[in-house]
Design an enzyme around this catalytic site. Structure first.
Site, PDB file in Angstrom:
ATOM      1  N   GLY A 174      84.045 -14.612 -30.131  1.00  0.00           N
ATOM      2  CA  GLY A 174      85.337 -14.303 -30.733  1.00  0.00           C
ATOM      3  C   GLY A 174      86.061 -13.149 -30.053  1.00  0.00           C
TER       4      GLY A 174
ATOM      5  N   ARG B  48      90.350 -26.351 -25.852  1.00  0.00           N
ATOM      6  CA  ARG B  48      91.478 -27.256 -26.106  1.00  0.00           C
ATOM      7  C   ARG B  48      92.139 -27.755 -24.807  1.00  0.00           C
ATOM      8  NH1 ARG B  48      93.825 -23.088 -30.489  1.00  0.00           N
ATOM      9  NH2 ARG B  48      92.478 -21.736 -29.227  1.00  0.00           N
TER      10      ARG B  48
ATOM     11  N   ALA C   1     107.772 -45.087  31.079  1.00  0.00           N
ATOM     12  CA  ALA C   1     107.535 -45.725  29.784  1.00  0.00           C
ATOM     13  C   ALA C   1     106.333 -46.659  29.882  1.00  0.00           C
ATOM     14  CB  ALA C   1     108.770 -46.506  29.369  1.00  0.00           C
TER      15      ALA C   1
HETATM   16  C1  UD1 Z   1      94.553 -15.863 -31.101  1.00  0.00           C
HETATM   17  C2  UD1 Z   1      94.622 -15.031 -32.372  1.00  0.00           C
HETATM   18  C3  UD1 Z   1      95.788 -15.536 -33.218  1.00  0.00           C
HETATM   19  C4  UD1 Z   1      97.058 -15.436 -32.423  1.00  0.00           C
HETATM   20  C5  UD1 Z   1      96.956 -16.143 -31.092  1.00  0.00           C
HETATM   21  C6  UD1 Z   1      98.158 -15.778 -30.231  1.00  0.00           C
HETATM   22  C7  UD1 Z   1      92.359 -14.296 -32.906  1.00  0.00           C
HETATM   23  C8  UD1 Z   1      91.165 -14.509 -33.773  1.00  0.00           C
HETATM   24  N1  UD1 Z   1      93.382 -15.124 -33.089  1.00  0.00           N
HETATM   25  O1  UD1 Z   1      94.267 -17.197 -31.470  1.00  0.00           O
HETATM   26  O2  UD1 Z   1      95.903 -14.756 -34.397  1.00  0.00           O
HETATM   27  O3  UD1 Z   1      98.138 -15.986 -33.201  1.00  0.00           O
HETATM   28  O4  UD1 Z   1      95.783 -15.752 -30.379  1.00  0.00           O
HETATM   29  O5  UD1 Z   1      98.201 -16.503 -29.037  1.00  0.00           O
HETATM   30  O6  UD1 Z   1      92.346 -13.392 -32.106  1.00  0.00           O
HETATM   31  N2  UD1 Z   1      88.607 -14.922 -25.809  1.00  0.00           N
HETATM   32  C9  UD1 Z   1      87.555 -14.216 -25.302  1.00  0.00           C
HETATM   33  N3  UD1 Z   1      86.335 -14.306 -25.903  1.00  0.00           N
HETATM   34  C10 UD1 Z   1      86.138 -15.055 -27.038  1.00  0.00           C
HETATM   35  C11 UD1 Z   1      87.227 -15.772 -27.545  1.00  0.00           C
HETATM   36  C12 UD1 Z   1      88.463 -15.688 -26.924  1.00  0.00           C
HETATM   37  O7  UD1 Z   1      87.691 -13.523 -24.287  1.00  0.00           O
HETATM   38  O8  UD1 Z   1      85.010 -15.068 -27.526  1.00  0.00           O
HETATM   39  C13 UD1 Z   1      89.917 -14.842 -25.100  1.00  0.00           C
HETATM   40  C14 UD1 Z   1      90.418 -16.177 -24.614  1.00  0.00           C
HETATM   41  O9  UD1 Z   1      90.013 -16.399 -23.266  1.00  0.00           O
HETATM   42  C15 UD1 Z   1      91.933 -16.043 -24.745  1.00  0.00           C
HETATM   43  C16 UD1 Z   1      92.124 -15.018 -25.838  1.00  0.00           C
HETATM   44  O10 UD1 Z   1      90.884 -14.374 -26.016  1.00  0.00           O
HETATM   45  O11 UD1 Z   1      92.506 -15.547 -23.535  1.00  0.00           O
HETATM   46  C17 UD1 Z   1      92.579 -15.639 -27.156  1.00  0.00           C
HETATM   47  O12 UD1 Z   1      91.604 -16.585 -27.582  1.00  0.00           O
HETATM   48  P1  UD1 Z   1      92.042 -17.990 -28.190  1.00  0.00           P
HETATM   49  O13 UD1 Z   1      90.812 -18.742 -28.514  1.00  0.00           O
HETATM   50  O14 UD1 Z   1      93.031 -18.633 -27.329  1.00  0.00           O
HETATM   51  O15 UD1 Z   1      92.716 -17.520 -29.557  1.00  0.00           O
HETATM   52  P2  UD1 Z   1      93.805 -18.312 -30.397  1.00  0.00           P
HETATM   53  O16 UD1 Z   1      93.138 -19.366 -31.169  1.00  0.00           O
HETATM   54  O17 UD1 Z   1      94.938 -18.672 -29.563  1.00  0.00           O
HETATM   55 CA    CA Z   2      95.303 -18.657 -27.370  1.00  0.00          CA
END
Ligand code: UD1
Ligand code: CA
Length: 474
Positions: A94, A19, A439
């Site tokens: 995830g 995003r 100068a």
């Molecule tokens: C996540 C939560 C959501 C919460 C929100 C709070 C989950 C499924 N959802 O959503 O419930 O309200 O955060 O901010 O957890 N990451 C990894 N590996 C992956 C995917 C993500 O390391 O495969 C890391 C990302 O770099 C990030 C964090 O996990 O720092 C959260 O991932 P992100 O995709 O931002 O989750 P949200 O959609 O914000």
């Molecule tokens: Ca997030």
């Protein structure tokens, strides 16, 4: 040996951050001059954990490199062997899968495990401390942090049962119409025993809208086993705000910036207009200094006391001594002594040293040059690759001609010398102590101390020339 009370913190930083619409790693986006992830690491370190494991994946090499080079040197405790480790999540499947990737590193750990996301930079150590204490006091199997955001956006929702207990977390994409009205969001911080975390994770499946292994599913898995899950309400909703896009990034930066300015103001620095003042994290400003509007202080910058900085000034990786005044100017990677004046409209480029009482003004450029005590370069001039002594007067339009098209050469101007207006000093060249350069001179040879060098055509005056011309009818 790991003890029952030990604490491991896992920070997830492997996501693609799609995003952000960027090629760069999301957790490295700067906020007030340092990576977003550094703020999360600071909050984690404040809990004095036995280990911190950062899970990296997307652009993981960049993340490891940035943290090793920017965060660790500022936090010597973090450099203690074994405190900070990295685990790799090769494919981003995830948040649940990401925590699983830390299993190997944490296999031998017992005690508590706190999981944080690398994209919540407004977290504080105090908030996490409160969360840990809450979890221990509640005696719950698993605790999470919840909050009520202004905009529910894509946050996961905390679903509670009829008794008000936490039942599960539903991701925004998987919400049913009945759950759509829930205003309690999941902040993305969890604490449980290390063994239990991996045990719960082993049951997580990817049968959801995104086809990912959600960490949030451990909540209903724990409930399914009859375990108690408690939710700690964040005292300040802003502190747990996630950054998923550049708009959220700008909001987070605004919050960090205001904190920095408030702290400096309370320490005795006048910030005339916080809305137009940008001071990086870690910049030091001493009391009784006034920061005028439209001023940017960046990187490893330190400003002494009683200075006036701005308006319209940018200072990068530089030190400024007490009582100095810098206005409408740029200073980069340089050392400015006490009671120095710079500006308006001057550019102090890298590796300049302006000693006490020096004065550089009105459209002057200084680079890789030492200006001695009380030396004045008050008007339009270029001083590059020079060593200039104390009490020197540099006339308007002086240029140190330092580049011959291939190599750079030094100009040396000794104490007390006087360089007249519009002089070209062709380096390498030395102007001796107390010597004068007339100068308009182009100086190619050394000038001995106490002498005058004139290097220009003698003036010719043709008296009556105009009258004669008129008489010839021209
Ligand atoms: C996540 C939560 C959501 C919460 C929100 C709070 C989950 C499924 N959802 O959503 O419930 O309200 O955060 O901010 O957890 N990451 C990894 N590996 C992956 C995917 C993500 O390391 O495969 C890391 C990302 O770099 C990030 C964090 O996990 O720092 C959260 O991932 P992100 O995709 O931002 O989750 P949200 O959609 O914000
Ligand atoms: Ca997030």
């Amino acid at each position: 040996m790991p003890s029952e009370n030990s604490l491991s913190i896992v920070i997830l930083a492997a996501g693609e951050g799609s995003r952000m619409r960027s090629k760069a790693a999301k957790v490295l986006f700067p906020i007030c001059g340092r990576p977003m992830l550094s703020y999360v690491l600071d909050a984690a370190l404040a809990l004095d954990p036995d280990r911190i494991v950062v899970v990296v994946g997307h652009k993981g090499d960049d993340v490891v490199e940035a943290i090793r080079h920017t965060w660790i040197p500022q936090n010597p405790r973090a450099a203690k062997p074994g405190v900070l480790e990295f685990a790799w999540q090769k494919e981003q499947k995830g948040t649940g899968h990401a925590v699983m990737c830390a299993k190997e590193v944490l296999e031998s750990s017992s005690g508590l495990m706190l999981v944080l996301y690398g994209d919540t930079p407004l977290l504080s150590g105090d908030l996490l401390q409160g969360f840990r204490d809450y979890h221990v006091a509640k005696g719950a199997s698993l605790s999470l942090i919840s909050f009520t955001p202004e905009d529910m956006g894509a946050y996961g929702r905390v679903v509670r049962n009829e008794q008000g207990g936490v039942e599960r977390i539903v991701e925004a994409r998987d919400l049913t119409p009945a759950e759509a009205g829930i205003s309690e969001a999941n902040a993305g911080m969890y604490i449980t025993r290390t063994g239990l975390m991996f045990d719960l994770l082993s049951e997580v499946k990817n049968d959801n809208a995104k086809g990912e292994y959600y960490l949030t599913d451990i909540v209903h898995i724990a409930r399914g086993r009859g375990m108690q899950v408690s939710a700690f309400t964040a005292p300040d909703a802003q502190a747990v705000q996630g950054v998923n896009d550049r708009y959220a990034l700008s909001l987070a930066e605004g919050a960090v910036r205001r904190d920095i300015l408030r702290k400096l103001s309370l320490e005795g620095v006048t910030v005339r207009d916080p809305s137009s003042t940008y001071i990086d994290f870690g910049v030091e400003v001493s009391p009784d200094t006034v920061i005028e509007p439209q001023t940017y202080l960046r990187g490893a910058t330190r400003i002494g006391c009683g200075c006036v900085i701005g308006p319209g000034t940018e200072i990068i990786d530089s030190t400024v001594g007490d009582g100095s005044k810098i206005w409408f100017s740029v200073v980069e990677e340089s050392i400015v002594g006490k009671n120095v004046q710079i500006g308006p409209y001057s550019h102090i480029r890298p590796n300049a040293t302006l000693e006490e009482g020096a004065l550089v003004g009105n459209f002057a450029e200084v680079k890789n040059t030492v200006l001695g005590k009380g030396t004045k370069a008050h008007h339009h001039c270029y001083l590059g690759d020079s060593t200039i002594g104390a009490g020197v007067n540099i006339g308007a339009g002086t240029v140190t001609v330092n580049y011959d098209g291939t190599r750079k050469h030094r100009t040396i101007i000794e104490d007390g010398a006087f360089i007249g207006c519009n002089a070209n000093l062709i380096a390498p060249v030395t102007i001796g102590k107390d010597a004068y350069v007339a100068a308009g001179s182009t100086i190619t040879d050394d000038v001995p101390p106490l002498s005058l060098a004139i290097a220009r055509e003698r003036q010719v005056v043709k008296e009556g020339w105009v009258t004669q011309r008129r008489e010839k009818g021209r």
